[in-house]
Design a protein around this motif. Structure first.
Motif, PDB file in Angstrom:
ATOM      1  N   THR A 271      45.301  26.395  45.538  1.00 49.56           N
ATOM      2  CA  THR A 271      44.197  27.266  45.117  1.00 49.56           C
ATOM      3  C   THR A 271      44.574  28.071  43.875  1.00 49.56           C
ATOM      4  OG1 THR A 271      43.532  27.459  47.402  1.00 49.56           O
ATOM      5  CG2 THR A 271      42.674  29.118  45.894  1.00 49.56           C
ATOM      6  N   LEU A 272      45.791  28.601  43.858  1.00 50.25           N
ATOM      7  CA  LEU A 272      46.185  29.458  42.739  1.00 50.25           C
ATOM      8  C   LEU A 272      46.358  28.646  41.454  1.00 50.25           C
ATOM      9  CD1 LEU A 272      48.666  31.867  44.571  1.00 50.25           C
ATOM     10  CD2 LEU A 272      46.357  32.395  43.776  1.00 50.25           C
ATOM     11  N   VAL A 273      46.792  27.393  41.573  1.00 52.58           N
ATOM     12  CA  VAL A 273      46.890  26.539  40.383  1.00 52.58           C
ATOM     13  C   VAL A 273      45.499  26.332  39.792  1.00 52.58           C
ATOM     14  CG1 VAL A 273      47.286  24.140  39.646  1.00 52.58           C
ATOM     15  CG2 VAL A 273      49.070  25.382  40.898  1.00 52.58           C
ATOM     16  N   GLU A 274      44.539  26.041  40.651  1.00 53.66           N
ATOM     17  CA  GLU A 274      43.170  25.867  40.162  1.00 53.66           C
ATOM     18  C   GLU A 274      42.668  27.125  39.465  1.00 53.66           C
ATOM     19  OE1 GLU A 274      41.333  23.693  43.838  1.00 53.66           O
ATOM     20  OE2 GLU A 274      39.738  24.063  42.373  1.00 53.66           O
ATOM     21  N   ARG A 275      42.907  28.259  40.111  1.00 55.34           N
ATOM     22  CA  ARG A 275      42.426  29.527  39.535  1.00 55.34           C
ATOM     23  C   ARG A 275      43.092  29.836  38.204  1.00 55.34           C
ATOM     24  NH1 ARG A 275      42.465  33.578  44.680  1.00 55.34           N
ATOM     25  NH2 ARG A 275      40.938  32.435  45.912  1.00 55.34           N
ATOM     26  N   ALA A 276      44.403  29.639  38.147  1.00 58.81           N
ATOM     27  CA  ALA A 276      45.134  29.967  36.914  1.00 58.81           C
ATOM     28  C   ALA A 276      44.666  29.051  35.775  1.00 58.81           C
ATOM     29  CB  ALA A 276      46.636  29.827  37.133  1.00 58.81           C
ATOM     30  N   LEU A 277      44.443  27.777  36.084  1.00 58.24           N
ATOM     31  CA  LEU A 277      43.987  26.843  35.045  1.00 58.24           C
ATOM     32  C   LEU A 277      42.573  27.197  34.589  1.00 58.24           C
ATOM     33  CD1 LEU A 277      45.362  23.465  36.455  1.00 58.24           C
ATOM     34  CD2 LEU A 277      45.989  24.525  34.263  1.00 58.24           C
ATOM     35  N   ASP A 278      41.746  27.578  35.538  1.00 56.86           N
ATOM     36  CA  ASP A 278      40.371  27.945  35.194  1.00 56.86           C
ATOM     37  C   ASP A 278      40.362  29.164  34.268  1.00 56.86           C
ATOM     38  OD1 ASP A 278      37.519  27.651  35.534  1.00 56.86           O
ATOM     39  OD2 ASP A 278      37.648  29.567  36.603  1.00 56.86           O
ATOM     40  N   LYS A 279      41.177  30.148  34.636  1.00 52.64           N
ATOM     41  CA  LYS A 279      41.281  31.349  33.796  1.00 52.64           C
ATOM     42  C   LYS A 279      41.781  30.961  32.401  1.00 52.64           C
ATOM     43  CE  LYS A 279      43.354  34.631  36.281  1.00 52.64           C
ATOM     44  NZ  LYS A 279      44.286  35.738  36.622  1.00 52.64           N
ATOM     45  N   ALA A 280      42.787  30.093  32.370  1.00 54.61           N
ATOM     46  CA  ALA A 280      43.364  29.678  31.089  1.00 54.61           C
ATOM     47  C   ALA A 280      42.318  28.970  30.227  1.00 54.61           C
ATOM     48  CB  ALA A 280      44.578  28.777  31.332  1.00 54.61           C
ATOM     49  N   ALA A 281      41.538  28.102  30.853  1.00 52.61           N
ATOM     50  CA  ALA A 281      40.537  27.345  30.088  1.00 52.61           C
ATOM     51  C   ALA A 281      39.482  28.290  29.511  1.00 52.61           C
ATOM     52  CB  ALA A 281      39.878  26.297  30.978  1.00 52.61           C
ATOM     53  N   GLN A 282      39.097  29.281  30.301  1.00 51.17           N
ATOM     54  CA  GLN A 282      38.075  30.209  29.805  1.00 51.17           C
ATOM     55  C   GLN A 282      38.572  31.032  28.631  1.00 51.17           C
ATOM     56  OE1 GLN A 282      36.203  32.519  32.846  1.00 51.17           O
ATOM     57  NE2 GLN A 282      36.185  30.775  34.246  1.00 51.17           N
TER      58      GLN A 282
END
Ligand code: FES
Ligand code: FES
Lengths: 288, 160
Positions: A271-282
């Protein structure tokens, strides 16, 4: 709750500190003291000699070389958070440092201290893994450089000889406008992470051109998700790609302890990998 | 034989000198050698925040710093927060008015931490205040009164 008696040394140069390490058996280096002092107070650590690095010249400071940040080992965590060059070149650092202890401990705590203490759940080692930082270590025969992949030897054991001193951390910075995200789960703010994730992304025309993902707290040392990183390269930045990366994190052979099972850590990591990547992409400039 | 050093430092504006055993924490030194018992030591391993003092204006855990490391520095304890004429610091006044303390054990660390925090963030949100004191444990109040007091003091200090 008081340290056992020791002899205190306050060298003023790195060479002097190294000489003291060589001259004394059972000596401990004291950096910011936010880990060593509790261990001395509780007598988990009993040392005959304590070598205080706080008066050593030239061990603190941040130098922006353009493609890297050279950070002195005795640079306080608080100073990293306040530094304009760090904020501009490696904005994930101040974001992650918010999670390191509390502001009162960051006023004393140093980057070098955290990297040498090497708690598996500490944020700074996790970040340095994401950056492939290079650590400069000084010993009686001069200096050597250690890539972060070779820094942790085992659980809380850095690649540092008994007569060596960490002096500098070189953090190769990413292109301007890169995306970054730090996600962590801890039971209380300021506690060590159960799992923490640092993600860096470069996105070009909506497609990922470069990715780094590091997971802290899951294993005895930070883990780079190289398989996920290469799978992300060339893909469109979006939920599908990030979910797939999270699935790679779920495969980590995670630790379990009295409080947290291995399966729970794996689930958190995903879950945290998904969240961190999403934040990074934004946050990646001019894309996504 | 005990390993000792002579140190000189400024505490609450006064210069002090002493011979300290090098393993003595700054917190123990302030309490035992200088008699400044306003600084409380709870856990002695950096967790409770009760021992927080200001060193050169920055909040630090006095149980995690050696007295010898404070040589030449300027230390402010809770005793040094009020004005020389005895009037309270706006934070102390706000704690009193907002029921920001019960037993008072955590209070010196709360006050010193918040004094440093408000210096840098004169207009904090409630969330920021809660984060600032997340490293200070209070077993009595439930924090609400402390947070109210901090926001109240911030307002007073902004309005000068
Ligand atoms: S006594 Fe220093 S943090 Fe608890
Ligand atoms: S007032 Fe009792 S611990 Fe905070």
């Amino acid at each position: 709750m008081k340290p056992a008696p020791f002899t205190y040394h306050d060298p003023t140069s790195a060479a002097e500190a190294v000489a003291l390490l060589g001259a004394h058996e059972d000596a401990k280096l004291l950096a910011g003291g936010q880990s060593l002092m509790p261990m001395l107070n509780m007598r988990f650590v009993v040392a005959d000699h304590v070598i205080d690095l706080n008066g050593v010249e030239g061990l603190a400071g941040i130098n922006n070389t353009g493609d890297a940040l050279e950070i002195g080992a005795m640079t306080r965590q608080r100073d990293l958070m306040r530094d304009p060059a760090v904020a501009a070149k490696a904005p994930i650092m101040p974001e992650a440092l918010e999670w390191v202890g509390h502001f009162q401990t960051r006023n004393r705590g140093t980057i070098g201290g955290s990297l040498c203490h090497l708690d598996p759940a500490a944020e700074l080692p996790c970040l340095m893994a994401a950056y492939d930082a290079v650590l400069t270590v000084e010993g009686p025969d001069g200096a050597r450089e250690v890539p972060f992949t070779e820094w942790p030897l085992a659980y809380m054991i850095p690649n540092l000889g008994p007569d060596e001193l960490l002096t500098k951390v070189t953090v190769p910075t990413w292109a301007g406008g890169h995306g970054y995200g730090f996600s962590e789960f801890a039971r209380r703010h300021g506690d060590f992470a159960i799992v923490a994730v640092a993600a860096l992304l470069e996105i070009d025309g909506g497609n990922i051109s470069r990715a780094a993902i590091s997971v802290g707290g899951a294993d005895v040392k930070p883990i780079r998700l190289e398989e996920a990183e290469s799978a992300l390269a060339g893909q469109a930045a979006g939920p599908d790609a990030f979910k797939a990366a999270g699935e790679v994190a779920r495969q980590i052979d995670a630790m379990s302890d009295t409080y947290v099972t291995s399966a729970y850590r794996q689930r958190l990591a995903a879950t945290l990998v998904e969240r961190a990547l999403d934040k990074a992409a934004q946050r990646a400039g001019g894309s996504a | 034989m005990a390993d000792t050093r002579d140190i000189e430092l400024t505490v609450n504006g006064e210069s002090r000198s002493a011979t300290v055993e090098t393993r003595t924490s700054l917190g123990d030194f302030l309490r035992q050698a200088l008699g400044l018992t306003g600084t409380h030591l709870g856990c002695e391993h950096g967790v409770c925040g009760a021992c927080t003092v200001l060193v050169d204006g920055e909040a630090v855990r006095s149980c995690l710093m050696l007295a010898v490391q404070a040589k030449g520095r300027e230390v402010t304890t809770v005793e040094g927060l009020s004005n020389p004429d005895g009037t309270l610091h706006p934070l102390q006044d706000a704690f009193w008015r907002n029921h920001g303390l019960q037993c008072g054990f955590c209070t010196p660390g709360m006050l010193t931490s918040l004094a440093a925090f408000l210096e840098e963030n004169p207009d904090p949100s409630e969330r920021e205040v809660r984060e600032a004191i997340s490293g200070n444990i209070c077993r009595c109040t439930g924090y609400q009164g402390i947070v109210d007091a901090a926001l109240d003091a911030a307002k007073t200090m902004r309005e000068g």
